[in-house]
Scaffold this motif. Sequence first.
Motif, PDB file in Angstrom:
ATOM      1  N   ASN A  28     -94.072  72.240 -13.645  1.00  0.00           N
ATOM      2  CA  ASN A  28     -92.498  72.466 -13.108  1.00  0.00           C
ATOM      3  C   ASN A  28     -91.868  71.698 -14.153  1.00  0.00           C
ATOM      4  OD1 ASN A  28     -90.779  73.393 -11.252  1.00  0.00           O
ATOM      5  ND2 ASN A  28     -90.810  71.283 -10.435  1.00  0.00           N
ATOM      6  N   LEU A  29     -90.516  72.132 -14.283  1.00  0.00           N
ATOM      7  CA  LEU A  29     -89.584  71.576 -15.046  1.00  0.00           C
ATOM      8  C   LEU A  29     -88.331  71.456 -14.322  1.00  0.00           C
ATOM      9  CD1 LEU A  29     -89.980  73.639 -18.487  1.00  0.00           C
ATOM     10  CD2 LEU A  29     -90.907  71.512 -17.948  1.00  0.00           C
ATOM     11  N   LEU A  30     -87.977  70.020 -14.290  1.00  0.00           N
ATOM     12  CA  LEU A  30     -86.657  69.526 -13.494  1.00  0.00           C
ATOM     13  C   LEU A  30     -85.457  70.011 -14.183  1.00  0.00           C
ATOM     14  CD1 LEU A  30     -87.651  66.130 -11.829  1.00  0.00           C
ATOM     15  CD2 LEU A  30     -87.257  68.396 -10.988  1.00  0.00           C
ATOM     16  N   ASN A  31     -85.532  69.940 -15.617  1.00  0.00           N
ATOM     17  CA  ASN A  31     -84.382  70.091 -16.447  1.00  0.00           C
ATOM     18  C   ASN A  31     -84.850  71.277 -17.463  1.00  0.00           C
ATOM     19  OD1 ASN A  31     -81.849  69.987 -17.502  1.00  0.00           O
ATOM     20  ND2 ASN A  31     -82.147  67.980 -18.469  1.00  0.00           N
ATOM     21  N   PRO A  32     -85.161  72.527 -17.251  1.00  0.00           N
ATOM     22  CA  PRO A  32     -85.704  73.534 -18.155  1.00  0.00           C
ATOM     23  C   PRO A  32     -84.345  73.707 -19.213  1.00  0.00           C
ATOM     24  CG  PRO A  32     -85.118  74.473 -16.126  1.00  0.00           C
ATOM     25  CD  PRO A  32     -84.817  72.922 -15.640  1.00  0.00           C
ATOM     26  N   GLY A  33     -83.131  73.509 -18.742  1.00  0.00           N
ATOM     27  CA  GLY A  33     -82.256  73.941 -19.795  1.00  0.00           C
ATOM     28  C   GLY A  33     -82.217  73.040 -20.994  1.00  0.00           C
ATOM     29  N   VAL A  34     -82.920  72.098 -20.958  1.00  0.00           N
ATOM     30  CA  VAL A  34     -82.906  71.179 -22.299  1.00  0.00           C
ATOM     31  C   VAL A  34     -83.812  72.180 -23.343  1.00  0.00           C
ATOM     32  CG1 VAL A  34     -84.023  69.298 -23.339  1.00  0.00           C
ATOM     33  CG2 VAL A  34     -82.680  69.165 -21.213  1.00  0.00           C
ATOM     34  N   LEU A  35     -84.593  72.940 -22.934  1.00  0.00           N
ATOM     35  CA  LEU A  35     -85.438  73.842 -23.777  1.00  0.00           C
ATOM     36  C   LEU A  35     -85.004  74.736 -24.655  1.00  0.00           C
ATOM     37  CD1 LEU A  35     -88.528  74.526 -21.565  1.00  0.00           C
ATOM     38  CD2 LEU A  35     -88.261  72.833 -23.287  1.00  0.00           C
ATOM     39  N   THR A  56     -96.286  67.901 -13.518  1.00  0.00           N
ATOM     40  CA  THR A  56     -97.696  68.639 -13.019  1.00  0.00           C
ATOM     41  C   THR A  56     -97.945  68.416 -11.518  1.00  0.00           C
ATOM     42  OG1 THR A  56     -99.072  66.708 -13.570  1.00  0.00           O
ATOM     43  CG2 THR A  56     -98.436  68.239 -15.450  1.00  0.00           C
ATOM     44  N   GLU A  57     -98.518  69.559 -11.018  1.00  0.00           N
ATOM     45  CA  GLU A  57     -99.108  69.330  -9.771  1.00  0.00           C
ATOM     46  C   GLU A  57    -100.310  68.585  -9.519  1.00  0.00           C
ATOM     47  OE1 GLU A  57     -99.208  73.153  -8.181  1.00  0.00           O
ATOM     48  OE2 GLU A  57     -97.010  73.467  -8.530  1.00  0.00           O
ATOM     49  N   GLN A  58    -100.440  67.770  -8.429  1.00  0.00           N
ATOM     50  CA  GLN A  58    -101.761  66.973  -8.332  1.00  0.00           C
ATOM     51  C   GLN A  58    -101.757  66.934  -6.894  1.00  0.00           C
ATOM     52  OE1 GLN A  58    -101.863  63.261 -10.420  1.00  0.00           O
ATOM     53  NE2 GLN A  58    -101.695  64.313 -12.457  1.00  0.00           N
ATOM     54  N   SER A  59    -103.201  67.185  -6.457  1.00  0.00           N
ATOM     55  CA  SER A  59    -103.235  66.817  -4.961  1.00  0.00           C
ATOM     56  C   SER A  59    -102.938  65.457  -4.610  1.00  0.00           C
ATOM     57  CB  SER A  59    -104.738  67.209  -4.596  1.00  0.00           C
ATOM     58  OG  SER A  59    -105.381  66.225  -5.168  1.00  0.00           O
ATOM     59  N   GLY A  60    -102.418  65.242  -3.290  1.00  0.00           N
ATOM     60  CA  GLY A  60    -101.960  63.930  -2.660  1.00  0.00           C
ATOM     61  C   GLY A  60    -100.655  63.921  -2.703  1.00  0.00           C
ATOM     62  N   LEU A  61     -99.898  62.716  -1.949  1.00  0.00           N
ATOM     63  CA  LEU A  61     -98.811  62.799  -1.515  1.00  0.00           C
ATOM     64  C   LEU A  61     -97.642  62.038  -2.671  1.00  0.00           C
ATOM     65  CD1 LEU A  61     -99.633  61.264   1.854  1.00  0.00           C
ATOM     66  CD2 LEU A  61     -99.270  63.535   1.184  1.00  0.00           C
ATOM     67  N   ILE A  70     -99.655  69.051  -2.391  1.00  0.00           N
ATOM     68  CA  ILE A  70     -99.325  68.305  -4.110  1.00  0.00           C
ATOM     69  C   ILE A  70     -98.522  67.473  -4.222  1.00  0.00           C
ATOM     70  CG2 ILE A  70    -100.441  70.576  -4.864  1.00  0.00           C
ATOM     71  CD1 ILE A  70     -97.492  71.069  -5.638  1.00  0.00           C
ATOM     72  N   ARG A  71     -98.489  66.822  -5.112  1.00  0.00           N
ATOM     73  CA  ARG A  71     -97.386  66.031  -5.594  1.00  0.00           C
ATOM     74  C   ARG A  71     -97.085  66.183  -6.970  1.00  0.00           C
ATOM     75  NH1 ARG A  71    -100.394  59.974  -6.732  1.00  0.00           N
ATOM     76  NH2 ARG A  71    -102.292  60.817  -7.418  1.00  0.00           N
ATOM     77  N   LEU A  72     -95.838  66.240  -7.215  1.00  0.00           N
ATOM     78  CA  LEU A  72     -95.384  66.398  -8.815  1.00  0.00           C
ATOM     79  C   LEU A  72     -95.361  65.254  -9.593  1.00  0.00           C
ATOM     80  CD1 LEU A  72     -92.685  69.189  -7.794  1.00  0.00           C
ATOM     81  CD2 LEU A  72     -95.069  69.350  -8.853  1.00  0.00           C
ATOM     82  N   MET A  73     -96.292  65.373 -10.633  1.00  0.00           N
ATOM     83  CA  MET A  73     -96.142  63.965 -11.223  1.00  0.00           C
ATOM     84  C   MET A  73     -95.449  64.075 -12.553  1.00  0.00           C
ATOM     85  SD  MET A  73     -98.156  61.207 -10.547  1.00  0.00           S
ATOM     86  CE  MET A  73     -98.852  60.704 -12.052  1.00  0.00           C
ATOM     87  N   ASP A  74     -94.509  63.189 -12.684  1.00  0.00           N
ATOM     88  CA  ASP A  74     -93.542  63.294 -14.021  1.00  0.00           C
ATOM     89  C   ASP A  74     -94.603  62.842 -15.156  1.00  0.00           C
ATOM     90  OD1 ASP A  74     -91.101  64.093 -13.607  1.00  0.00           O
ATOM     91  OD2 ASP A  74     -90.626  62.078 -12.684  1.00  0.00           O
ATOM     92  N   ILE A  75     -94.427  63.892 -15.975  1.00  0.00           N
ATOM     93  CA  ILE A  75     -95.239  63.383 -17.544  1.00  0.00           C
ATOM     94  C   ILE A  75     -94.379  63.140 -18.408  1.00  0.00           C
ATOM     95  CG2 ILE A  75     -97.359  64.573 -16.691  1.00  0.00           C
ATOM     96  CD1 ILE A  75     -96.651  67.073 -18.286  1.00  0.00           C
ATOM     97  N   TRP A  76     -93.176  62.869 -18.426  1.00  0.00           N
ATOM     98  CA  TRP A  76     -92.122  62.871 -19.500  1.00  0.00           C
ATOM     99  C   TRP A  76     -92.439  61.446 -20.215  1.00  0.00           C
ATOM    100  CZ3 TRP A  76     -89.066  58.442 -20.346  1.00  0.00           C
ATOM    101  CH2 TRP A  76     -89.040  57.608 -19.497  1.00  0.00           C
ATOM    102  N   LYS A  77     -93.122  60.528 -19.740  1.00  0.00           N
ATOM    103  CA  LYS A  77     -93.449  59.226 -20.245  1.00  0.00           C
ATOM    104  C   LYS A  77     -94.460  59.333 -21.522  1.00  0.00           C
ATOM    105  CE  LYS A  77     -91.703  56.145 -16.584  1.00  0.00           C
ATOM    106  NZ  LYS A  77     -92.212  55.440 -15.385  1.00  0.00           N
ATOM    107  N   PRO A  78     -95.650  59.963 -21.130  1.00  0.00           N
ATOM    108  CA  PRO A  78     -96.796  60.181 -22.012  1.00  0.00           C
ATOM    109  C   PRO A  78     -96.072  61.169 -23.266  1.00  0.00           C
ATOM    110  CG  PRO A  78     -97.365  61.291 -20.066  1.00  0.00           C
ATOM    111  CD  PRO A  78     -95.883  60.374 -19.713  1.00  0.00           C
TER     112      PRO A  78
END
Lengths: 605, 292
Positions: A2-9, A81-86, A577-585
């Motif tokens: 999922n992209l929170l800010n897809p306009g950047v692309l 990314t979607e991951q199971s959990g809270l 699911i929980r949405l994990m931010d992956i911008w850091k890696p």
Amino acid sequence: MNLLNPGVLWWLLPLGGAIVALYLLRMRRRDLQVPANFLWPERTDEIRANSLFQKLKFSWLMVLQLLALLLIGAALSRPQTEQSGLAGDLTVIVLDASASMSASEGARSRFDLAVRASEQIIADAQPGDKLAMILAGPLPEVVFPLSSDPALQRMKLRDVEGTDAEADVGEALRLAAALAKSDDSAQIILISDGAFEEPENFSPGGASVQFVKVGDAKENLGIEAIGAVQTGEGKNVYVGVRNYGDASQSASLSIHADGDLINSSRFDVKPGETWGRTFPAPANSEVLEARLTDGGALTADDYGVELTGSAAAKQILVVTPGSPFLERVLSLEPGVVVDKSGSVPDREKRSSLGPGQYDIVIFDGVPEEEVKSLGILSFASIGPSSPVSSSGSVKNPTFLSASDHELLDGVDLSGVYIADALRLQLKGSATAAADSDSGPLIVARDGLQRQVVTSFRPGNSDFPLTVAFPIFIANTIEYLAGAAASNVLEVATGQSLALPADEVEVEAPDGTKTTYTGKDGRTVVRGFSRIGPHKVKYAGLEKTVYASLKDPLESSIKPRSDVSLGGSDTEGTEAAIRLMDIWKPLALLALLILAGEWFMFARRS
Amino acid sequence: MRDMILSSSEFRLLERLRLNPNKAFPGRVRGERLTTRRGLSIEFADYREYTEGDDLRHLDWNVLARLDQPIMKTYRDEEDLAVHVLIDASASMSFGEPTKLAQARKIGAALCYAALMGGDAVYPAAIGEPPSKPQPLRARSSYPRFCRWANRLGADGTVSLEASVKSFAASSARPGIVMLLTDGMDPNTVSAIRFLAGRGHEVNLLQVLTPMELRPDIEGDLRLIDIEGGPPVDITANSITLKEYDRNLNAHIDSLKTEVLRVGGRYALTTTDEVLEDIVRDHFIRGRWLAA
């Protein structure tokens, strides 16, 4: 993903093009005379200023720069990314307990699957995570408040049950939003099949909303309509069965009159179509029931009931230019069918020929007229057949006393503020049920046509805002119906019923008994959650309340892939699911690539 | 004042040194060199049986008295040595401070002086210029002529090293020792060496390079223009390129050295900033190019 800010692309294209364009610029080289150039390797790692265009050459620096740009762009677009959990520390689970959730999904019900999904959410919670659960039934119910006690949560979860009623999912979500508003990272997880109306006035605030979809079944038949009519050939009952699924189905329909089987039929019905048939019924029958066999995954809509004769729903005509309080109370009253009009229709006037359609006519803000109905309720409206006369109006009459008239069972008028009222004088056999310092407040007259008159309009007082008002209306309807009052009632599943007693015992169709206690002589039975006849005992009386589901939305059990919540479409997921931010890696990787690019640049320059 | 190229101290240094060829060559005039040709000289070479007509002055009377057998003594002939001083005058020799040509000129003068002092015949020739018929220089008194010739040399040759050397080798030059003073900046230098050796010359190669050629101090994006012509080469002077150049240069030097040694010659590498005394001591004496 999922992209929170897809306009950047969108920026990647021009920026990437700019980088490539830089490599298209031709290198302006410095001439250097040498003794011989055969020893020099022809290496052209162009790394410095450029001038005019040239043919694009492969360059690792360009590749690394484009890769770094891609990663930076991807990081700025805030991918998740979607991951199971809270996802958050605070989670409110809204568990749909509507009728459609009782649809069969193989060996288990859809509701059982939802409970299992809830158990998984509780299991996925981290120590310290706060969870609350709201059961979205006809009335929202907090299963367990916000807590960090998984044992307690599991215990409470074991006690929840589904219903055969329409659920007020919107109200449950609003309650969940209120619970979640204390935490900006809160999450509301709705576990449902999506078979509900779009919630109004729901805003999750800072909380994220997730829709966990349960169920797959979609084939279902439901009783869409049942009605009785008296014809010249006798009493007939009409039953309509609709196929809400995608495939043709066969089913059997049985008709019961006062509990006895009187007819049955086997039929086929195509998807999206309604099969209907009229059956003859005994003339003196009061309760006509229809039961469907092989009616698909949902059994709650395989039952229909129609009360006839004295047990039939009371037909009420409200003659008023507009009375919202009154209309609201009447809409919640079981066993009545309400019509509204600005004036009395001619065929209801006593001067016209033929029988009238309505059992009760209510005048509010319109002069009372002579009508054919069994009873008349007039709010500050005097007519020729009124049991009272008026000698003007009074301001702020104060309630003094009430008789033991059945109209006022469970009704407390003390403290009711009345702005304007008529000064009434009793006529004939009329009796004052309640008095004020300026004369009778409520007057009743028994007879062939019962009448009740109040000296004030509900809109000119705060009476509609008190709990006494719906009880007074229920008492008045029962009084005016008189001999027509019956010991059987028909309600929609989930509908509440207020009864004039301190304690009410309800025996459900499956034999389970529940005792409700009230106060001030009034008890509210909160929802008849199962279809079928319920035995209700109160104040020495016994009534049978027939509950049935007539809700096409619930009968259409095909799970929705997404639902509209809070103004936006929410896609259903199989599990929380929980949405994990992956911008850091991604940013770290971009940094490493830039470091590598710098290292390569430094080596080559 | 006439430029004698060498200083007085350098003359003194060279006066006691003579060329020391690996092999002997037949001369045209009697000189101070021993030749492999058996002849009438004063240095004993071998014995042989007497044959009729032999000069009885060379009969070994002592052997005849002891063994009663006439044995003739033979002697090695002493002839002058042809020393070809080939100085590269191609454009590439104009690099350096002093220029490679100036350094080669000075070294050539030193070798010429040593050869003349040893009674050898010096044939000066310029590489990179059209071939000419050189006149031999003999005796120390000829040294000023060498200087006049050498001082006229300019790094403006237009003929490639390979072509020029092959042209020299193909001429009627006497086989002798070739002192090839060049930067070797021609990919076909090995071929030229092989050609010289094939004509019976002893090839002594002294490669003269500038420190800049050995350790280039350049950076950035450059277009390298070969001063002797040819297509330019675009490079990005970075560590990778410089390492590759270094590898190529060492490989080229090694190929020259290997080829010279293979054909029985000598090889030395010097730079333009190395003084003549050091060159004579470290390369010529230690490398047995010159001997006292």
